[in-house]
Design a protein around this motif. Structure first.
Motif, short mmCIF file in Angstrom:
data_model
loop_
_atom_site.label_atom_id
_atom_site.label_comp_id
_atom_site.label_asym_id
_atom_site.label_seq_id
_atom_site.Cartn_x
_atom_site.Cartn_y
_atom_site.Cartn_z
N SER A 281 0.31 -4.93 1.57
CA SER A 281 -0.50 -4.42 2.68
C SER A 281 -1.97 -4.65 2.38
CB SER A 281 -0.24 -2.93 2.90
OG SER A 281 -0.64 -2.21 1.75
N VAL A 282 -2.74 -4.70 3.44
CA VAL A 282 -4.20 -4.86 3.34
C VAL A 282 -4.84 -3.69 4.06
CG1 VAL A 282 -6.16 -6.27 4.04
CG2 VAL A 282 -4.05 -7.37 3.28
N ASP A 283 -5.71 -2.99 3.38
CA ASP A 283 -6.39 -1.85 4.02
C ASP A 283 -7.90 -1.97 3.84
OD1 ASP A 283 -4.10 -0.07 4.87
OD2 ASP A 283 -3.62 -0.42 2.75
N ILE B 27 6.00 -5.14 17.57
CA ILE B 27 7.35 -5.49 17.10
C ILE B 27 7.84 -4.53 16.01
CG2 ILE B 27 6.99 -7.93 17.71
CD1 ILE B 27 6.91 -8.54 14.68
N GLY B 28 6.99 -3.54 15.71
CA GLY B 28 7.43 -2.49 14.79
C GLY B 28 7.50 -2.92 13.34
N MET B 29 6.67 -3.90 12.97
CA MET B 29 6.65 -4.34 11.57
C MET B 29 5.22 -4.21 11.05
SD MET B 29 9.82 -5.20 11.09
CE MET B 29 9.83 -6.08 9.53
N SER B 30 5.04 -4.46 9.76
CA SER B 30 3.70 -4.36 9.18
C SER B 30 2.84 -5.55 9.59
CB SER B 30 3.80 -4.34 7.66
OG SER B 30 4.19 -5.61 7.21
N GLU C 220 -6.15 -14.36 7.35
CA GLU C 220 -6.06 -13.88 8.73
C GLU C 220 -6.29 -12.37 8.82
OE1 GLU C 220 -5.58 -15.30 11.75
OE2 GLU C 220 -5.73 -17.29 10.85
N VAL C 221 -5.60 -11.64 7.95
CA VAL C 221 -5.62 -10.18 8.08
C VAL C 221 -6.95 -9.61 7.60
CG1 VAL C 221 -4.49 -8.05 7.36
CG2 VAL C 221 -3.11 -10.06 7.92
N ILE C 222 -7.45 -10.09 6.48
CA ILE C 222 -8.73 -9.56 5.98
C ILE C 222 -9.84 -9.88 6.96
CG2 ILE C 222 -10.47 -9.80 4.16
CD1 ILE C 222 -8.13 -10.15 2.16
N VAL D 61 -5.87 -4.42 -1.37
CA VAL D 61 -4.63 -5.16 -1.22
C VAL D 61 -3.60 -4.53 -2.15
CG1 VAL D 61 -3.48 -7.38 -1.55
CG2 VAL D 61 -5.80 -7.30 -0.62
N THR D 62 -2.49 -4.09 -1.59
CA THR D 62 -1.46 -3.45 -2.40
C THR D 62 -0.20 -4.30 -2.39
OG1 THR D 62 -2.37 -1.35 -1.67
CG2 THR D 62 -0.24 -1.28 -2.81
N MET D 63 0.22 -4.71 -3.57
CA MET D 63 1.45 -5.48 -3.71
C MET D 63 2.50 -4.57 -4.33
SD MET D 63 -0.12 -8.92 -5.39
CE MET D 63 -1.39 -9.87 -4.50
N ASN D 64 3.71 -4.67 -3.81
CA ASN D 64 4.77 -3.79 -4.26
C ASN D 64 6.04 -4.62 -4.40
OD1 ASN D 64 7.10 -2.04 -3.98
ND2 ASN D 64 5.68 -0.40 -3.45
#
Lengths: 147, 147, 147, 147, 147, 147, 147, 147, 147, 147
Positions: free
Chosen positions: G121-123, G29-32, H102-104, G135-138
């Protein structure tokens, strides 16, 4: 006998089906948007004539009238609200509660603003930096009694 | 180093001694009554120039300036407020919280009213049946982000 | 500047020292026993003339007047009271809350009894099986507003 | 076996259907309005004869008698009530709790007002400035025991 | 004017200094051990004669009498107690609360055991498998009123 | 597989239908009234033989045996009980908790009364001024361990 | 009209059935991934086009679109979360809350980080000693207003 | 022996007096700004060498070293934080807690992000529409054990 | 008369001053490390001989003996602990509480593990992947009584 | 799609029907009793092979496998547990929490015991004075990070 919550659900279903807004519903029954919404959510009681108008405008079953007239039990789920829109108002009360007390009592004397003899409106203030929500509360001042 | 609460107490003492009102203090520093009161109660930080004006107008000791500029920790004592004046506002949030959500989001889309980019005023509406308190909240609408 | 709690303590000390009762103090200032007690406990504000009478009757220092006139912050310690005398009233509200709502709204319509425009008295009813406490609450009925 | 809540719902349905009031129901069974309402809400137990009268007057099914006689478990949902009508009574207990303790114990000695050997009535006091709700509580004084 | 807590501390100091027990103190004033302990802890009020005996036996200053006679505010710190000895009694109330309701109301009808017209004793039952604590509560049965 | 609550409901239905009391049921299975009631309410587990006797006496379905033998999870709904009969016991624990600690530890040393190796009885003491409820708790003293 | 929770359950069922991951759904769906997951869990509202893409990609019934577009009520169950993964983030807020306040306000002035104009985001950071969650919060900085 | 809170107050006083920032203090001791701030607030323990550097750079008394090395008790005042800056992070955990789970767990398997083997940074992202706060959390993934 | 908390503070001061560990103190008085620590923290009472040994070994003032012997009131501050080390144990009780109930009652029958007739030890298990904490709790099984 | 709770109920039914114990089930799948019980209660996730073994041994439907593999949400009902067996462990954490912190950090440095990289066992220690429950917790020590 329908419960208020069931009538609320019926109103939501019709509102979505007919693509209505709270504002158009309010106009149709000749009341304000805020009061109409709260009464449709079951937090205020309709008068006889506003109930009739609502039933006619939305095409609600006649049997809903009794519930619309019924005095609501006004309760809420979370003592500290969580939905961000509602929480911000709770935060305003927390941060500015003592300020409101100082300023209102300076202007009016020892007493409170009634939440019963009370009206509220929500307006949109257009602003190039981002539109602004304007909430106006208007309650009768009630002075404390000495006896 | 003075704590904000100590400066607040000093302000209260002078205010009573000189028989000032929040409104006269606010006028003296060129800010609104609500914001001035909240900042004097330690719930908002003064800017450099409003701090100077306040210190001069009230005759506060120079050492209070640091505290006036300091960013406040905004906390309150009772999760559910008890003083009747403050409780009525909590009750309004409880009774009308979902209504505010419906009406604001109908007018503005999915988002909230900011409690940070926010102003509030208190006015007196004279009325033969009893004067009325008018509280106006004005906050920037913040739409939710999708990313 | 004396805090209300300090004035309350001073009143208690004099009351015990002079062996006074709340009833005699109330008579001396021309107010009811319940209101006088609550104002001496710091939960109501004195008017100018009742403050003067209290100061004179008890021999309080003149500097207490400011605190007696001050608008109180009405807060209490335990959300669910524990002292048995107070708890029984809380229990009455719990057990009979919905009953009060049904009966008051049947008699008056949708609205509430004001706790601000309000008086209360405590009387003793002699009874051979054991005397009885009679508490009478009298508050203005406030109908909900539709707008 | 019917639960008390089911009998309460049956009573509400008949009451609305026949357009009865709590007062007329109370008169029909020869008890007070407050007690009758509370017993119909399931917060007090009927005696054998009041149950029979209620069943006959309302035309309730005979099988409801057992539930009407049953001893209720008296519990309530919110430790701090939220409906404004009920909250105001909670607020009265909070604001005047210590006052009630002072005044009752001054008149009666160390002890409490019973909430069990207890009656309550609600009356309307007509008043040109707005009618007033008069709630009278009458409970046996119970002195503390020393042993 | 001494607070009850200060008198309690004075009693503890003398009790430890003179190596007394609650039982010997109770015997000296002619009251039960449980009541005497609770009154020394500030949870019950002394009568005039028991206060005199206590003051004489322990050698308390005369000025403590006023506090000993004063009606206590009976409050406790933790809604759910934590000290294991006290918690076990809370647990008994939790586990057996409904059982007590069933059994007491079966024996006595709809009503409660008074915690005011009430006595309690603690005894030791010797037992080769380990001594046992016997706590006996004795309260007047109070039937609910219908009116 | 029946849950304990379902067996409890079945027992209540039979008990009412046959007009039994907890006392007669307890006698039929040769156990005390308090324990039998608590086990029927699902707060204690039956032994094999008491389960058989109960099933036979009440005419319960055989499939209930498994649930009667099952170890209960002992939990309760309200951390601070509200039903007045149960609340009074909670109040006793609150008011007399420290007293019980002082008196028990004076008699027994540092330790607690077990709520597990524990029995309780409820008796009626006839009294011309009003019958009295006598609750006797009997628990093994458990001394704290040092290691 | 489907509730958001029902659509969430439908999404979970398809996701498991087709062995999809949140990441593949997000890509479709082209989202994060974070936003897509939160919107599928009912905590964010879809836009018209992302709803269409989701419905097509997952093969959801067309009638789900209305719910996907609906503004969510953002509430959570436990004020203090219990699941260990979520609790650790709560703990970070508890332990580092004042630190975040100091550091953010040092860098930006008096204000807050928006949780509305916000992305996260979660990486996965590979690490021989054990991979790390990043985990990056912006969020937009919002300065407090003075007025 | 100084308590950590006393050392924190001493650091604040010097920081204000010398007009330092957390960033300059962090640079002086060779650690990150976030960690340095949290350790100065008493929520992390210094190592021997960072304590020495801090003492030297700030000119703290030597006796503070012991407290700087001490393991902190990490506790916070409000279970639900109130200061708006801190609350927004709590809200993020509430709104996105299940999403993070869920994501982690999709990326890493069943387990959690450590809040102990953990680092965090705060950065400023310049943006013409308003600068943005970027908070990056980095914690070791800990898989659940099966045994 | 010293309070337990004051003796605890004195012990901490000496312990730091003399660079002792809990283990060396425990060895000196011939008790386990866990018990000794808890007793020094004021959560267990010393016996006469262990108090003497502690006083001698640490050089405590003789007047501390009374407090060391005193029965502690075992209470804690936060119902849900916050310090991460303590919270992890709370989490274990939450996650594994029902498991412990199942497994212990399967092995022992219906009853509980005593927390009074109880010992606990903490050991270090060396492990190349990271040392491990081993906590062993050992409590007497107490079967429920039927009576 | 079966929920974990439904699979747990299926396991309980089979376990009772076949008269199995947690220990025999654990042996059949080659895992410890504590872990197996917790995973069957839905508080841990099975690996692929342990799920297969469990399904085969118990004769569970194949469709349960998905739920057995699913990552659990680990939550519990009562913040302060009430069942006496579980409460005693909560009490141990309350009474000995600070002791565990002192002793573990003395042995290991500043850090915590992991509740994730964690095992636990329950054993029976036979003892003529009454058998004893031995609970052994074994968690990796995690040192706090400085960065």
């Amino acid at each position: 006998m329908l419960k208020k919550i069931e009538v609320t659900e019926a109103i939501f279903a019709i509102k979505k089906d007919k693509q209505l807004t709270w504002e158009t519903i309010a106009n149709a029954i000749g009341m304000s948007t805020v009061w109409t919404t709260s009464a449709c959510l079951g937090m205020n009681s309709f008068t006889d004539s506003t109930a009739d108008k609502l039933i006619e405008y939305l095409g609600l079953p006649a049997e809903t009238k009794f519930s619309l007239l019924e005095n609501p039990t006004k309760e809420w789920d979370k003592s500290v609200p969580q939905d961000p829109l509602v929480y911000r108002f709770y935060e305003v009360v927390g941060v500015y509660g003592d300020t409101l007390k100082e300023v209102i009592q300076e202007k009016f004397g020892d007493g409170i603003m009634s939440a019963i003899d009370f009206t509220m409106s929500v307006d949109k203030e257009e602003n190039p930096k981002g539109d602004r929500v304007v909430v106006t509360m208007n309650g009768k001042f009630l002075p404390y009694n000495a006896w």
